[in-house]
Design an enzyme around this catalytic site. Structure first.
Site, PDB file in Angstrom:
ATOM      1  N   GLU A  29       1.554  -0.595  -5.062  1.00 26.41           N
ATOM      2  CA  GLU A  29       0.535   0.412  -5.343  1.00 26.41           C
ATOM      3  C   GLU A  29       1.298   1.726  -5.395  1.00 26.41           C
ATOM      4  O   GLU A  29       1.618   2.312  -4.366  1.00 26.41           O
ATOM      5  CB  GLU A  29      -0.540   0.477  -4.259  1.00 26.41           C
ATOM      6  CG  GLU A  29      -1.648   1.438  -4.674  1.00 26.41           C
ATOM      7  CD  GLU A  29      -2.184   2.357  -3.590  1.00 26.41           C
ATOM      8  OE1 GLU A  29      -3.229   2.968  -3.802  1.00 26.41           O
ATOM      9  OE2 GLU A  29      -1.555   2.499  -2.521  1.00 26.41           O
ATOM     10  N   ASP A  78       0.840  -1.195   0.000  1.00 29.84           N
ATOM     11  CA  ASP A  78       0.000   0.000   0.000  1.00 29.84           C
ATOM     12  C   ASP A  78       0.880   1.253   0.000  1.00 29.84           C
ATOM     13  O   ASP A  78       1.857   1.333   0.755  1.00 29.84           O
ATOM     14  CB  ASP A  78      -0.862  -0.039   1.272  1.00 29.84           C
ATOM     15  CG  ASP A  78      -1.946   1.018   1.271  1.00 29.84           C
ATOM     16  OD1 ASP A  78      -2.784   1.013   0.365  1.00 29.84           O
ATOM     17  OD2 ASP A  78      -1.951   1.862   2.192  1.00 29.84           O
TER      18      ASP A  78
HETATM   19  C1  GLC Z   1      -4.308   2.977  -0.679  1.00 25.08           C
HETATM   20  C2  GLC Z   1      -5.512   2.102  -0.523  1.00 25.08           C
HETATM   21  C3  GLC Z   1      -6.653   2.947  -0.075  1.00 25.08           C
HETATM   22  C4  GLC Z   1      -6.298   3.575   1.235  1.00 25.08           C
HETATM   23  C5  GLC Z   1      -4.982   4.340   1.153  1.00 25.08           C
HETATM   24  C6  GLC Z   1      -4.442   4.667   2.505  1.00 25.08           C
HETATM   25  O1  GLC Z   1      -4.474   3.918  -1.675  1.00 25.08           O
HETATM   26  O2  GLC Z   1      -5.770   1.419  -1.708  1.00 25.08           O
HETATM   27  O3  GLC Z   1      -7.855   2.225   0.019  1.00 25.08           O
HETATM   28  O4  GLC Z   1      -7.309   4.473   1.621  1.00 25.08           O
HETATM   29  O5  GLC Z   1      -4.001   3.575   0.526  1.00 25.08           O
HETATM   30  O6  GLC Z   1      -3.960   3.511   3.131  1.00 25.08           O
END
Ligand code: GLC
Length: 534
Positions: A274, A215
């Site tokens: 991500e 994340d």
């Molecule tokens: C990422 C996740 C999202 C979350 C954010 C903070 O973007 O996919 O759902 O709110 O991180 O952890």
């Protein structure tokens, strides 16, 4: 004129690496299947539905966070990284799920949330008390005569300042909600703790998990001195420009060390980033050979339904990842964005385009992430009552993609029941009345359904040697139409609303809307994709 693109280094060794062309299905845990009737999806519910995913043709499952959490951000605010939240089950349930998945031939990827903890994490409680424990986070004095102004002008991704003041007058940084304080990755304790957390899950029950979705992989390192940005438009700049809290060069050293850790385990455990990077080239840095295995291709997700724009994104993505020998990782939807049926216009046209886009994506070289419910053609739910919403970006104003609850509505499994088979009672968000018709039960066996289209596509993708990892070449097509070839295979995509005439490229294998072949020519319906054998 054809253009040869090699989507990846295709040495025969690379081809055996499962993740280079894997189809990975994202389960948003709270909304997939509720086994105990509390309205919230859980690990047992998922385990019961694993045969569905194996039969669908997924290679792996990615589970969103199910760790102990006050749920200020759907579990992306973790209070204890080694404990399963009772909402979702127990550690035994996690082990049982892993065993069943592995028995069915499915790999399991779990989320790790290293950019921030929950404000209920023991470390943050200690930090609030003051002293050296604060060095694990970013605490700073405020500006202004009384320190009453935040230390810099950074805005939270969820809206409002990225700083919150504590009782002794100092401020802490949170790129997301105030309940998600950012960790300080310059602190060796933070690094050591996450190494240990990764090991915990890699070893759970013996075989452990098969990888991690990381994340905010682009946010763990902040520019030295936490400099001002100088504009209030920061949220809109995410993904298009480098901000002092995203995509800093320092993150790569962390990912490199995680790669070493992952490689120390047998079975090719993977890391997928991500990372919202400003360009395909910047994104490719995350998947250099000694870094992570995959990074979500959000440029593709953000692309509009337009042949020329899509071709540019495909070319840029393949060229960038090929330059580092990595596969491209295609994705159309996830739990943070409006579902693609709705992004592409909604209604019948949105669904036609979504079905075509799915076939396009599954024919491109690389790995693919599917988001739960996209195989059912689910649209975004746009009329949820405000009092039922849970997304912190809704409550804090401008979120990254607006309101994220509408893509998190529980999955319909049967065409009746209080939550269409999601659980024995109603789900945590209500499903529209029309959703019985979208259910797995209603679509199964209907050859025209989106579910059967996905099943057929995944089965073919596995069977045909030329799909998955490997080269592709563009062929000439009229404006608005994409035509490309892979070994033994051609894909045609008509992004125009009306039908077009093409020369028959081969034997039709699968279509999102049936082409009309007569002799040498074929009428390809508007907003459709067809796979051909050659
Ligand atoms: C990422 C996740 C999202 C979350 C954010 C903070 O973007 O996919 O759902 O709110 O991180 O952890």
């Amino acid at each position: 004129m054809t253009q040869q693109l090699t989507g990846a280094a295709t040495t025969s060794g690379a081809r055996t690496r499962w993740w280079r062309d894997a189809v990975i299905y994202q389960v948003y845990v709270r909304s997939f299947a509720d086994s105990d009737g509390d309205g919230i999806g859980d690990l047992r519910g998922i385990e019961e539905r694993l045969p569905y995913l194996a039969e669908l043709g997924a290679d792996a499952v990615w589970l969103t966070p199910f760790y102990a959490s006050p749920q200020a951000d759907g579990g992306y605010d973790v209070a204890d990284y080694r404990v399963v939240d009772p909402l979702f089950g127990t550690l035994d349930d996690a082990q049982s799920l892993l065993r069943t998945a592995h028995r069915l031939g499915l790999r399991v990827i779990v989320d790790v949330v290293p950019n921030h903890t929950s404000d209920r994490h023991v470390w943050f409680r200690e930090a609030l008390a003051g002293g050296p424990a604060r060095a694990r986070y970013h605490f700073r004095p405020g500006r202004g005569p009384e320190g009453e102004l935040p230390p810099n002008d950074w805005q939270s991704v969820f809206g409002g300042p990225a700083w919150t003041r504590v009782s002794d007058g100092s401020w802490y940084l949170h790129l997301f909600a105030p309940e998600q304080p950012d960790l300080n990755w310059e602190n060796p304790e933070v690094r050591a703790e996450f190494d240990s957390v990764l090991r915990f899950w890699l070893e759970l029950g013996g075989r452990g998990v098969d990888g991690f979705r990381i994340d905010v992989a682009h946010g763990m390192v902040k520019a030295a001195g936490l400099p001002d940005i100088g504009t209030a438009e920061q949220v809109r700049m995410i993904g298009s420009q480098t901000l002092p809290f995203f995509d800093q060069d320092g993150v790569h050293e962390i990912h490199r060390s995680w790669r070493t850790l992952l490689d120390s385990y047998p079975g090719e455990r993977i890391g997928v980033a991500e990372a919202w990077a400003p360009s395909a080239e910047r994104l490719a840095l995350y998947v250099r050979p000694d870094e992570l295995h995959q990074a979500f291709n959000f440029q593709f997700l953000r692309c509009r339904w337009d042949a020329a724009a899509m071709r540019t994104v495909v070319d840029d993505s393949l060229a960038a990842t090929a330059s580092v020998g990595a596969p491209t990782t295609w994705v159309l939807s996830n739990h943070d964005v409006v579902r693609h049926v709705t992004r592409y216009g909604g209604g019948a046209a949105g669904l036609r385009r979504a079905r075509a886009a799915a076939l396009l994506m599954l024919a491109l070289p690389g790995s693919v992430y599917l988001y739960q419910g996209e195989e059912l053609g689910l649209p975004e739910v746009t009329d949820l009552p405000d009092e039922l919403r849970e997304d912190p970006s809704f409550f804090r104003g401008a979120g990254q993609d607006g309101l994220r609850d509408g893509c998190r509505v529980p999955v319909p499994w049967t065409d009746e029941g209080p939550s269409y088979g999601f659980g024995p009672g109603p789900g945590w968000l209500p499903q529209p009345e029309s959703w019985g018709a979208y259910s797995v039960g209603a679509q199964t066996g209907d050859p025209g359904s989106t579910l059967e289209l996905y099943r057929a596509a995944l089965a073919l993708r596995r069977r045909l040697d030329g799909l998955g990892d490997g080269p592709m070449s563009w062929l000439e097509g009229p404006p608005g139409v994409l035509v490309f070839t892979r070994p033994g295979f051609v894909c045609t995509v008509n992004t125009l609303p009306g039908a077009v005439e093409l020369r028959v490229p081969g034997r039709p294998l699968l279509s999102s809307a049936a082409p009309d072949i007569s002799g040498e020519s074929v009428r390809v319906p508007g907003d459709s994709c067809t796979w051909w054998a050659i």
